[in-house]
Design a protein around this motif. Structure first.
Motif, PDB file in Angstrom:
ATOM      1  N   SER A 149     -18.380  -1.979 -10.124  1.00  0.00           N
ATOM      2  CA  SER A 149     -18.377  -1.545 -11.527  1.00  0.00           C
ATOM      3  C   SER A 149     -17.754  -0.154 -11.714  1.00  0.00           C
ATOM      4  O   SER A 149     -17.117   0.114 -12.729  1.00  0.00           O
ATOM      5  CB  SER A 149     -19.794  -1.582 -12.085  1.00  0.00           C
ATOM      6  OG  SER A 149     -20.613  -0.742 -11.326  1.00  0.00           O
ATOM      7  N   LYS A 150     -17.932   0.717 -10.711  1.00  0.00           N
ATOM      8  CA  LYS A 150     -17.392   2.079 -10.874  1.00  0.00           C
ATOM      9  C   LYS A 150     -16.044   2.284 -10.175  1.00  0.00           C
ATOM     10  O   LYS A 150     -15.219   3.047 -10.643  1.00  0.00           O
ATOM     11  CB  LYS A 150     -18.390   3.097 -10.340  1.00  0.00           C
ATOM     12  CG  LYS A 150     -19.587   3.295 -11.247  1.00  0.00           C
ATOM     13  CD  LYS A 150     -20.507   4.334 -10.655  1.00  0.00           C
ATOM     14  CE  LYS A 150     -21.788   4.423 -11.449  1.00  0.00           C
ATOM     15  NZ  LYS A 150     -22.803   5.218 -10.744  1.00  0.00           N
ATOM     16  N   LYS A 151     -15.890   1.679  -9.008  1.00  0.00           N
ATOM     17  CA  LYS A 151     -14.662   1.877  -8.230  1.00  0.00           C
ATOM     18  C   LYS A 151     -14.148   0.558  -7.660  1.00  0.00           C
ATOM     19  O   LYS A 151     -14.875  -0.436  -7.610  1.00  0.00           O
ATOM     20  CB  LYS A 151     -14.931   2.838  -7.067  1.00  0.00           C
ATOM     21  CG  LYS A 151     -14.928   4.294  -7.462  1.00  0.00           C
ATOM     22  CD  LYS A 151     -15.276   5.161  -6.278  1.00  0.00           C
ATOM     23  CE  LYS A 151     -15.572   6.580  -6.705  1.00  0.00           C
ATOM     24  NZ  LYS A 151     -16.170   7.368  -5.643  1.00  0.00           N
ATOM     25  N   GLU A 152     -12.913   0.626  -7.200  1.00  0.00           N
ATOM     26  CA  GLU A 152     -12.314  -0.546  -6.572  1.00  0.00           C
ATOM     27  C   GLU A 152     -11.781  -0.120  -5.201  1.00  0.00           C
ATOM     28  O   GLU A 152     -11.182   0.950  -5.074  1.00  0.00           O
ATOM     29  CB  GLU A 152     -11.171  -1.042  -7.452  1.00  0.00           C
ATOM     30  CG  GLU A 152     -10.654  -2.388  -7.053  1.00  0.00           C
ATOM     31  CD  GLU A 152      -9.495  -2.834  -7.936  1.00  0.00           C
ATOM     32  OE1 GLU A 152      -9.205  -4.031  -7.923  1.00  0.00           O
ATOM     33  OE2 GLU A 152      -8.877  -1.996  -8.605  1.00  0.00           O
ATOM     34  N   LEU A 153     -12.032  -0.940  -4.210  1.00  0.00           N
ATOM     35  CA  LEU A 153     -11.537  -0.640  -2.860  1.00  0.00           C
ATOM     36  C   LEU A 153     -10.431  -1.620  -2.515  1.00  0.00           C
ATOM     37  O   LEU A 153     -10.632  -2.831  -2.564  1.00  0.00           O
ATOM     38  CB  LEU A 153     -12.664  -0.801  -1.831  1.00  0.00           C
ATOM     39  CG  LEU A 153     -13.716   0.284  -1.710  1.00  0.00           C
ATOM     40  CD1 LEU A 153     -14.859  -0.217  -0.848  1.00  0.00           C
ATOM     41  CD2 LEU A 153     -13.140   1.528  -1.090  1.00  0.00           C
ATOM     42  N   LEU A 154      -9.268  -1.090  -2.199  1.00  0.00           N
ATOM     43  CA  LEU A 154      -8.151  -1.943  -1.792  1.00  0.00           C
ATOM     44  C   LEU A 154      -7.970  -1.753  -0.294  1.00  0.00           C
ATOM     45  O   LEU A 154      -7.729  -0.628   0.174  1.00  0.00           O
ATOM     46  CB  LEU A 154      -6.881  -1.550  -2.541  1.00  0.00           C
ATOM     47  CG  LEU A 154      -6.995  -1.504  -4.072  1.00  0.00           C
ATOM     48  CD1 LEU A 154      -5.740  -0.929  -4.687  1.00  0.00           C
ATOM     49  CD2 LEU A 154      -7.266  -2.888  -4.634  1.00  0.00           C
ATOM     50  N   ILE A 155      -8.142  -2.818   0.456  1.00  0.00           N
ATOM     51  CA  ILE A 155      -8.159  -2.707   1.922  1.00  0.00           C
ATOM     52  C   ILE A 155      -7.015  -3.507   2.538  1.00  0.00           C
ATOM     53  O   ILE A 155      -6.922  -4.725   2.328  1.00  0.00           O
ATOM     54  CB  ILE A 155      -9.521  -3.200   2.480  1.00  0.00           C
ATOM     55  CG1 ILE A 155     -10.672  -2.441   1.790  1.00  0.00           C
ATOM     56  CG2 ILE A 155      -9.600  -3.021   3.983  1.00  0.00           C
ATOM     57  CD1 ILE A 155     -12.012  -3.156   1.886  1.00  0.00           C
ATOM     58  N   ALA A 156      -6.198  -2.810   3.289  1.00  0.00           N
ATOM     59  CA  ALA A 156      -5.078  -3.479   3.972  1.00  0.00           C
ATOM     60  C   ALA A 156      -5.280  -3.364   5.479  1.00  0.00           C
ATOM     61  O   ALA A 156      -5.029  -2.300   6.052  1.00  0.00           O
ATOM     62  CB  ALA A 156      -3.758  -2.842   3.548  1.00  0.00           C
ATOM     63  N   PRO A 157      -5.769  -4.428   6.123  1.00  0.00           N
ATOM     64  CA  PRO A 157      -5.979  -4.340   7.571  1.00  0.00           C
ATOM     65  C   PRO A 157      -4.690  -4.628   8.352  1.00  0.00           C
ATOM     66  O   PRO A 157      -4.040  -5.639   8.127  1.00  0.00           O
ATOM     67  CB  PRO A 157      -7.032  -5.425   7.840  1.00  0.00           C
ATOM     68  CG  PRO A 157      -7.087  -6.271   6.611  1.00  0.00           C
ATOM     69  CD  PRO A 157      -6.167  -5.730   5.583  1.00  0.00           C
ATOM     70  N   GLU A 158      -4.338  -3.726   9.241  1.00  0.00           N
ATOM     71  CA  GLU A 158      -3.177  -3.917  10.114  1.00  0.00           C
ATOM     72  C   GLU A 158      -3.682  -4.060  11.548  1.00  0.00           C
ATOM     73  O   GLU A 158      -4.878  -4.011  11.780  1.00  0.00           O
ATOM     74  CB  GLU A 158      -2.219  -2.720   9.975  1.00  0.00           C
ATOM     75  CG  GLU A 158      -1.529  -2.637   8.629  1.00  0.00           C
ATOM     76  CD  GLU A 158      -0.634  -3.831   8.312  1.00  0.00           C
ATOM     77  OE1 GLU A 158      -0.018  -4.389   9.246  1.00  0.00           O
ATOM     78  OE2 GLU A 158      -0.578  -4.237   7.139  1.00  0.00           O
ATOM     79  N   LYS A 159      -2.761  -4.174  12.498  1.00  0.00           N
ATOM     80  CA  LYS A 159      -3.171  -4.414  13.884  1.00  0.00           C
ATOM     81  C   LYS A 159      -3.958  -3.214  14.453  1.00  0.00           C
ATOM     82  O   LYS A 159      -5.018  -3.378  15.034  1.00  0.00           O
ATOM     83  CB  LYS A 159      -1.932  -4.685  14.740  1.00  0.00           C
ATOM     84  CG  LYS A 159      -2.265  -5.240  16.103  1.00  0.00           C
ATOM     85  CD  LYS A 159      -1.006  -5.652  16.830  1.00  0.00           C
ATOM     86  CE  LYS A 159      -1.301  -5.926  18.291  1.00  0.00           C
ATOM     87  NZ  LYS A 159      -0.931  -4.851  19.171  1.00  0.00           N
ATOM     88  N   ASP A 160      -3.415  -2.021  14.275  1.00  0.00           N
ATOM     89  CA  ASP A 160      -4.017  -0.836  14.897  1.00  0.00           C
ATOM     90  C   ASP A 160      -4.857   0.010  13.946  1.00  0.00           C
ATOM     91  O   ASP A 160      -5.562   0.913  14.374  1.00  0.00           O
ATOM     92  CB  ASP A 160      -2.922   0.078  15.473  1.00  0.00           C
ATOM     93  CG  ASP A 160      -2.105  -0.638  16.518  1.00  0.00           C
ATOM     94  OD1 ASP A 160      -2.711  -1.393  17.290  1.00  0.00           O
ATOM     95  OD2 ASP A 160      -0.883  -0.446  16.545  1.00  0.00           O
ATOM     96  N   TYR A 161      -4.704  -0.216  12.672  1.00  0.00           N
ATOM     97  CA  TYR A 161      -5.406   0.636  11.705  1.00  0.00           C
ATOM     98  C   TYR A 161      -5.755  -0.141  10.434  1.00  0.00           C
ATOM     99  O   TYR A 161      -5.276  -1.271  10.233  1.00  0.00           O
ATOM    100  CB  TYR A 161      -4.539   1.858  11.342  1.00  0.00           C
ATOM    101  CG  TYR A 161      -3.240   1.481  10.674  1.00  0.00           C
ATOM    102  CD1 TYR A 161      -3.141   1.378   9.291  1.00  0.00           C
ATOM    103  CD2 TYR A 161      -2.102   1.193  11.427  1.00  0.00           C
ATOM    104  CE1 TYR A 161      -1.958   1.003   8.684  1.00  0.00           C
ATOM    105  CE2 TYR A 161      -0.925   0.819  10.828  1.00  0.00           C
ATOM    106  CZ  TYR A 161      -0.852   0.734   9.452  1.00  0.00           C
ATOM    107  OH  TYR A 161       0.311   0.350   8.843  1.00  0.00           O
TER     108      TYR A 161
END
Lengths: 94, 154
Positions: free
Chosen positions: A76-88
């Protein structure tokens, strides 16, 4: 390959976007590599995001739906955009 | 009066929070085991020995920090091929966590810091209770003191 220059450029580029409240780059083990947030908040985000990415990967693996490309946590307050890569893992808060 | 089970509760809460954690041991700075919790009861390790070594390693690293004047030691991590050992300061004690090799390090660090803060409070209270003299001992001490005063008068 992650370099200090790449980390700096990526954080600068993402932070310049409108609405971005923070950027965190963490290792796949949950150790923060770089962040625009406070150390406490960074540590928390890195720990929980890596945990959720691990779980999402397990689900995808079980369902046989391929590779995890991107994850969005919409609150409701924030949005998390997560991009998982191989090393990070790249996390953007907006 | 502090229930010793409170330590075990904090330790078992910690062990349940992350799947890769195998064992948690709370030791004092001299290496004596205060409490411990394991994920698998059959997991065979010498808890007292592991705790004592973890405490010794932590105290030795702490000494290094003092020599280099780089402040208080927060956490020590030892990485092995098939597992990891973390040791964190919790006031007068050392919290030792043994994990699998592929554990979420960030999560373990975060959970350990939280547990350490909680344990520090309980441990302080527990040790202050331990050092408080019982009422009878207090009376004996007073009697001895008054006897000494009388002797001094002579």
């Amino acid at each position: 390959m992650i370099s200090q220059k790449w980390i700096k450029d990526t954080i600068e580029r993402l932070s310049s976007h409108k609405g971005v409240k923070g950027v965190v780059i963490t290792s796949a083990e949950g150790i923060p590599l770089s962040s625009t947030l406070s150390s406490d908040e960074t540590e928390k985000i890195a720990a929980f995001v890596t945990s959720i990415v691990d779980k999402a990967k397990k689900i995808i693996n079980e369902l046989g739906t391929g590779k995890l490309n991107f994850l969005t946590v919409d609150a409701s307050k924030k949005e998390l955009l997560i991009a998982p890569e191989k090393d990070y893992i790249l996390v953007v808060l907006r | 009066m502090i229930d010793v089970k409170l330590f075990e509760k904090i330790l078992s809460d910690l062990i349940k929070s992350e799947s890769g954690i195998r064992k948690v041991i709370l030791v004092d700075r001299t290496g004596l085991t205060i409490a411990h919790a394991s994920k698998f009861s059959y997991y065979p390790v010498d808890i007292d020995g592991i705790g004592a070594i973890a405490s010794a390693v932590f105290v030795a690293s702490e000494e290094q920090g003092k020599n280099l004047d780089i402040g208080e030691l927060m956490l020590v991590t030892s990485e092995f091929e098939q597992g990891k050992i973390f040791a964190a300061s919790c006031g007068k004690g050392v919290l030792c966590v043994i994990t699998d090799s592929d554990v979420n390090i960030g999560m373990v660090r975060l959970l350990m810091k939280r547990a350490a803060t909680e344990l520090e409070k309980v441990l302080d209270e527990f040790l202050s209770e331990q050092t408080t003299l019982p009422a009878t001992e207090e009376k004996t001490r007073e009697k001895l003191k008054s006897a000494l005063d009388k002797l001094e008068e002579f």
